[in-house]
Motif scaffolding. Structure first.
Motif, mmCIF file in Angstrom:
data_model
loop_
_atom_site.group_PDB
_atom_site.id
_atom_site.type_symbol
_atom_site.label_atom_id
_atom_site.label_comp_id
_atom_site.label_asym_id
_atom_site.label_seq_id
_atom_site.Cartn_x
_atom_site.Cartn_y
_atom_site.Cartn_z
ATOM 1 N N ILE A 121 7.807 2.124 5.064
ATOM 2 C CA ILE A 121 7.808 1.217 3.912
ATOM 3 C C ILE A 121 8.708 0.014 4.210
ATOM 4 O O ILE A 121 8.356 -1.130 3.920
ATOM 5 C CB ILE A 121 8.300 1.980 2.649
ATOM 6 N N THR A 122 9.858 0.291 4.822
ATOM 7 C CA THR A 122 10.820 -0.771 5.116
ATOM 8 C C THR A 122 10.207 -1.816 6.055
ATOM 9 O O THR A 122 10.451 -3.011 5.928
ATOM 10 C CB THR A 122 12.078 -0.151 5.764
ATOM 11 N N ARG A 123 9.379 -1.348 6.997
ATOM 12 C CA ARG A 123 8.751 -2.261 7.965
ATOM 13 C C ARG A 123 7.751 -3.183 7.260
ATOM 14 O O ARG A 123 7.657 -4.360 7.560
ATOM 15 C CB ARG A 123 8.054 -1.433 9.051
ATOM 16 N N MET A 124 6.974 -2.626 6.324
ATOM 17 C CA MET A 124 6.011 -3.474 5.599
ATOM 18 C C MET A 124 6.740 -4.409 4.634
ATOM 19 O O MET A 124 6.376 -5.579 4.498
ATOM 20 C CB MET A 124 5.012 -2.594 4.837
ATOM 21 N N ALA A 125 7.784 -3.886 3.981
ATOM 22 C CA ALA A 125 8.524 -4.689 3.000
ATOM 23 C C ALA A 125 9.115 -5.931 3.659
ATOM 24 O O ALA A 125 9.218 -6.995 3.041
ATOM 25 C CB ALA A 125 9.634 -3.850 2.375
ATOM 26 N N ALA A 126 9.482 -5.799 4.937
ATOM 27 C CA ALA A 126 10.117 -6.907 5.650
ATOM 28 C C ALA A 126 9.158 -8.076 5.861
ATOM 29 O O ALA A 126 9.591 -9.183 6.175
ATOM 30 C CB ALA A 126 10.672 -6.418 6.989
ATOM 31 N N ALA A 127 7.865 -7.848 5.664
ATOM 32 C CA ALA A 127 6.891 -8.949 5.794
ATOM 33 C C ALA A 127 6.870 -9.799 4.525
ATOM 34 O O ALA A 127 6.174 -10.800 4.463
ATOM 35 C CB ALA A 127 5.496 -8.382 6.054
ATOM 36 N N THR A 128 7.606 -9.377 3.495
ATOM 37 C CA THR A 128 7.574 -10.088 2.212
ATOM 38 C C THR A 128 8.967 -10.637 1.869
ATOM 39 O O THR A 128 9.963 -10.265 2.501
ATOM 40 C CB THR A 128 7.149 -9.134 1.061
ATOM 41 N N ARG A 129 8.998 -11.472 0.814
ATOM 42 C CA ARG A 129 10.304 -11.983 0.353
ATOM 43 C C ARG A 129 10.828 -11.141 -0.792
ATOM 44 O O ARG A 129 11.724 -11.549 -1.524
ATOM 45 C CB ARG A 129 10.153 -13.429 -0.129
ATOM 46 N N ARG A 130 10.218 -9.943 -0.986
ATOM 47 C CA ARG A 130 10.629 -9.108 -2.119
ATOM 48 C C ARG A 130 10.828 -7.641 -1.707
ATOM 49 O O ARG A 130 10.265 -6.748 -2.359
ATOM 50 C CB ARG A 130 9.609 -9.219 -3.246
ATOM 51 N N PRO A 131 11.625 -7.382 -0.654
ATOM 52 C CA PRO A 131 11.778 -5.989 -0.224
ATOM 53 C C PRO A 131 12.376 -5.092 -1.311
ATOM 54 O O PRO A 131 12.188 -3.875 -1.291
ATOM 55 C CB PRO A 131 12.706 -6.083 0.990
ATOM 56 N N ASP A 132 13.065 -5.706 -2.292
ATOM 57 C CA ASP A 132 13.612 -4.911 -3.408
ATOM 58 C C ASP A 132 12.504 -4.475 -4.369
ATOM 59 O O ASP A 132 12.626 -3.486 -5.065
ATOM 60 C CB ASP A 132 14.675 -5.724 -4.179
ATOM 61 N N ARG A 133 11.415 -5.241 -4.400
ATOM 62 C CA ARG A 133 10.276 -4.895 -5.277
ATOM 63 C C ARG A 133 9.109 -4.383 -4.450
ATOM 64 O O ARG A 133 7.955 -4.692 -4.714
ATOM 65 C CB ARG A 133 9.887 -6.111 -6.131
ATOM 66 N N PHE A 134 9.419 -3.609 -3.440
ATOM 67 C CA PHE A 134 8.403 -3.029 -2.551
ATOM 68 C C PHE A 134 8.673 -1.530 -2.464
ATOM 69 O O PHE A 134 9.814 -1.102 -2.310
ATOM 70 C CB PHE A 134 8.526 -3.667 -1.152
ATOM 71 N N ILE A 135 7.594 -0.717 -2.554
ATOM 72 C CA ILE A 135 7.801 0.738 -2.614
ATOM 73 C C ILE A 135 6.570 1.467 -2.082
ATOM 74 O O ILE A 135 5.473 0.902 -2.044
ATOM 75 C CB ILE A 135 8.109 1.151 -4.084
ATOM 76 N N GLY A 136 6.749 2.715 -1.689
ATOM 77 C CA GLY A 136 5.612 3.564 -1.316
ATOM 78 C C GLY A 136 5.184 4.385 -2.525
ATOM 79 O O GLY A 136 6.026 4.979 -3.216
ATOM 80 N N MET A 137 3.866 4.358 -2.815
ATOM 81 C CA MET A 137 3.308 5.273 -3.828
ATOM 82 C C MET A 137 2.167 5.981 -3.127
ATOM 83 O O MET A 137 1.074 5.433 -2.980
ATOM 84 C CB MET A 137 2.801 4.517 -5.066
ATOM 85 N N HIS A 138 2.448 7.196 -2.655
ATOM 86 C CA HIS A 138 1.495 7.925 -1.810
ATOM 87 C C HIS A 138 0.733 8.940 -2.658
ATOM 88 O O HIS A 138 1.286 9.967 -3.058
ATOM 89 C CB HIS A 138 2.272 8.614 -0.673
ATOM 90 N N PHE A 139 -0.537 8.601 -2.924
ATOM 91 C CA PHE A 139 -1.424 9.481 -3.698
ATOM 92 C C PHE A 139 -2.115 10.445 -2.743
ATOM 93 O O PHE A 139 -2.114 10.250 -1.531
ATOM 94 C CB PHE A 139 -2.480 8.638 -4.420
ATOM 95 N N PHE A 140 -2.760 11.456 -3.311
ATOM 96 C CA PHE A 140 -3.443 12.466 -2.493
ATOM 97 C C PHE A 140 -4.926 12.511 -2.827
ATOM 98 O O PHE A 140 -5.334 12.198 -3.943
ATOM 99 C CB PHE A 140 -2.724 13.835 -2.648
ATOM 100 N N ASN A 141 -5.694 12.891 -1.854
ATOM 101 C CA ASN A 141 -7.152 12.809 -1.890
ATOM 102 C C ASN A 141 -7.775 14.169 -2.275
ATOM 103 O O ASN A 141 -7.441 15.144 -1.633
ATOM 104 C CB ASN A 141 -7.594 12.406 -0.453
ATOM 105 N N PRO A 142 -8.649 14.230 -3.277
ATOM 106 C CA PRO A 142 -9.171 13.165 -4.117
ATOM 107 C C PRO A 142 -8.220 12.833 -5.271
ATOM 108 O O PRO A 142 -7.765 13.726 -5.993
ATOM 109 C CB PRO A 142 -10.486 13.745 -4.658
ATOM 110 N N VAL A 143 -7.944 11.534 -5.425
ATOM 111 C CA VAL A 143 -6.903 11.101 -6.368
ATOM 112 C C VAL A 143 -7.144 11.601 -7.804
ATOM 113 O O VAL A 143 -6.202 12.051 -8.456
ATOM 114 C CB VAL A 143 -6.740 9.564 -6.336
ATOM 115 N N PRO A 144 -8.379 11.565 -8.332
ATOM 116 C CA PRO A 144 -8.523 11.995 -9.726
ATOM 117 C C PRO A 144 -8.150 13.469 -9.939
ATOM 118 O O PRO A 144 -7.870 13.876 -11.059
ATOM 119 C CB PRO A 144 -10.023 11.776 -10.013
#
Ligand code: CAA
Ligand code: NAD
Length: 289
Positions: A121-144
């Motif tokens: 998550i930290t690696r992807m957040a670093a591509a943005t100017r908002r690493p404080d407003r960046f988070i992982g939300m990992h859902f599971f399959n099938p989501v419903p």
């Protein structure tokens, strides 16, 4: 929070969009071309129709949910979102490129969340100017159907962002757990070696694919065996997860089994391409060989 933007209308994006629309959110569902978003919307409608036919959903609730879903190929539509959930292909470069563009389009207050199975998550957040407003939300399959969401804090994720993601998970009817940004987070750290061992057992000829899966279903009470589960998740996705975990942990339990890599090289991604460890018909049903 009312407006969600889901990037990626594959297995996970369509499941997340369906769940959110049923729970009253307005959802833009974006993929790269009209035919993919159209297919995703059709599959959501089919699943909701089946819930109505089983008497588990009112027809009016289905119609209202469908009206809240906005299929799109536009990135600019993310400018209206309170929160973006990214569920595109498991590939760091593709996600980084997308997040850079979303960061430029979204309002300053918008939270960017990734449904990645493994990418830091930290690696992807670093591509943005908002690493404080960046988070992982990992859902599971099938989501419903699957009740869990893993909430992953990046190094710079703020407490406010964690609180909002926890609230959203609950509003979607899910039970959240929180994880540090560490390879595999919590669940895939456990799942990947299990699936890999099943692939090694198959390669070594210890049992047939059917017996290996039956072993897990009847002996461990798992709803699916590990080989059918890998086909269900997508062998391309499982391979990418193995590579990220192996890079992060240098532990051979996470190294991609050669048979897995070979199936992916051959274009056999599992259920979504009609062939993986098993073969599948156009409706996703398993074919007997
Ligand atoms: N999308 C939405 N709903 C689905 C679905 C799908 N693809 N497949 C099945 N369902 C729903 C059905 O509509 C049905 O709903 P109701 O009970 O409300 O009628 C319910 O699931 C049960 O379906 P079925 O009776 O047809 O089939 P089943 O009892 O064999 O269950 C299953 C199907 C839920 C997929 C079950 O086999 C299962 O739980 N498998 C394991 C799933 C799992 O482990 N997922 C985690 C994967 S790992 C991951 O997601 C993380 C990662 O990063 C890779
Ligand atoms: P998928 O292959 O079914 O769908 C991915 C979709 O993303 C495709 O429709 C593709 O066209 C689209 N896409 C690619 N680039 C895009 C872009 N720039 N903008 C919009 N759409 C784009 O994959 P999936 O199984 O839904 O996985 C999506 C994400 O969810 C991955 O990060 C994966 O690791 C994660 N995940 C998957 C599972 C699973 O069981 N399959 C479970 C949890 C998390």
């Amino acid at each position: 929070m009312k407006q969600l933007y889901v990037a990626g209308a594959g297995l996970m994006g369509s499941g997340i969009a369906q769940t959110a629309a049923i729970r009253g959110f307005d959802v833009s569902l974006r993929d790269v071309d009209d035919s993919i978003v159209g297919r995703a919307l059709d599959s959501i409608k089919k699943r909701l129709d089946s819930q109505v036919a089983k008497g588990k959903l009112e027809a009016t609730a289905r119609d209202e949910a469908v009206a809240r879903l906005h299929p799109t190929t536009s990135l600019e539509a993310a400018g209206r979102a309170d929160l973006v959930i990214e569920a595109i292909t498991e590939n760091f470069e593709a996600k980084r490129e997308l997040f850079k563009r979303l960061d430029a389009i979204c309002r300053d207050t918008t939270i960017l969340a990734s449904n990645t199975s493994s990418i830091p998550i930290t690696r992807m957040a670093a591509a943005t100017r908002r690493p404080d407003r960046f988070i992982g939300m990992h859902f599971f399959n099938p989501v419903p159907v699957m009740p869990l969401v893993e909430i992953i804090r990046g190094r710079e994720t703020s407490e406010q962002t964690v609180a909002t993601a926890l609230e959203l998970a609950s509003a979607l009817g899910k039970t959240p757990i929180t994880s540090l940004d560490y390879p595999g987070f919590i669940v895939n750290r456990m799942l990947v070696p299990f699936v890999n061992e099943a692939i090694h057992a198959l390669t070594e000829g210890i049992g047939t694919r059917e017996d290996i899966d039956q072993g897990a279903r009847l002996g461990l009470h798992h709803p699916m065996g590990p080989l059918e589960l890998a086909d269900f998740v997508g062998l391309d996705t499982h391979l990418y997860i193995c590579d990220v975990l192996y890079e992060g942990l240098h532990d051979p339990r996470f190294a991609a089994p050669p048979l897995l890599r070979q199936l992916v090289d051959a274009g056999h991604f599992g259920r979504k391409t009609g062939r993986g460890f098993y073969r599948y018909g156009p409706d996703g049903g398993r074919l007997t060989e």
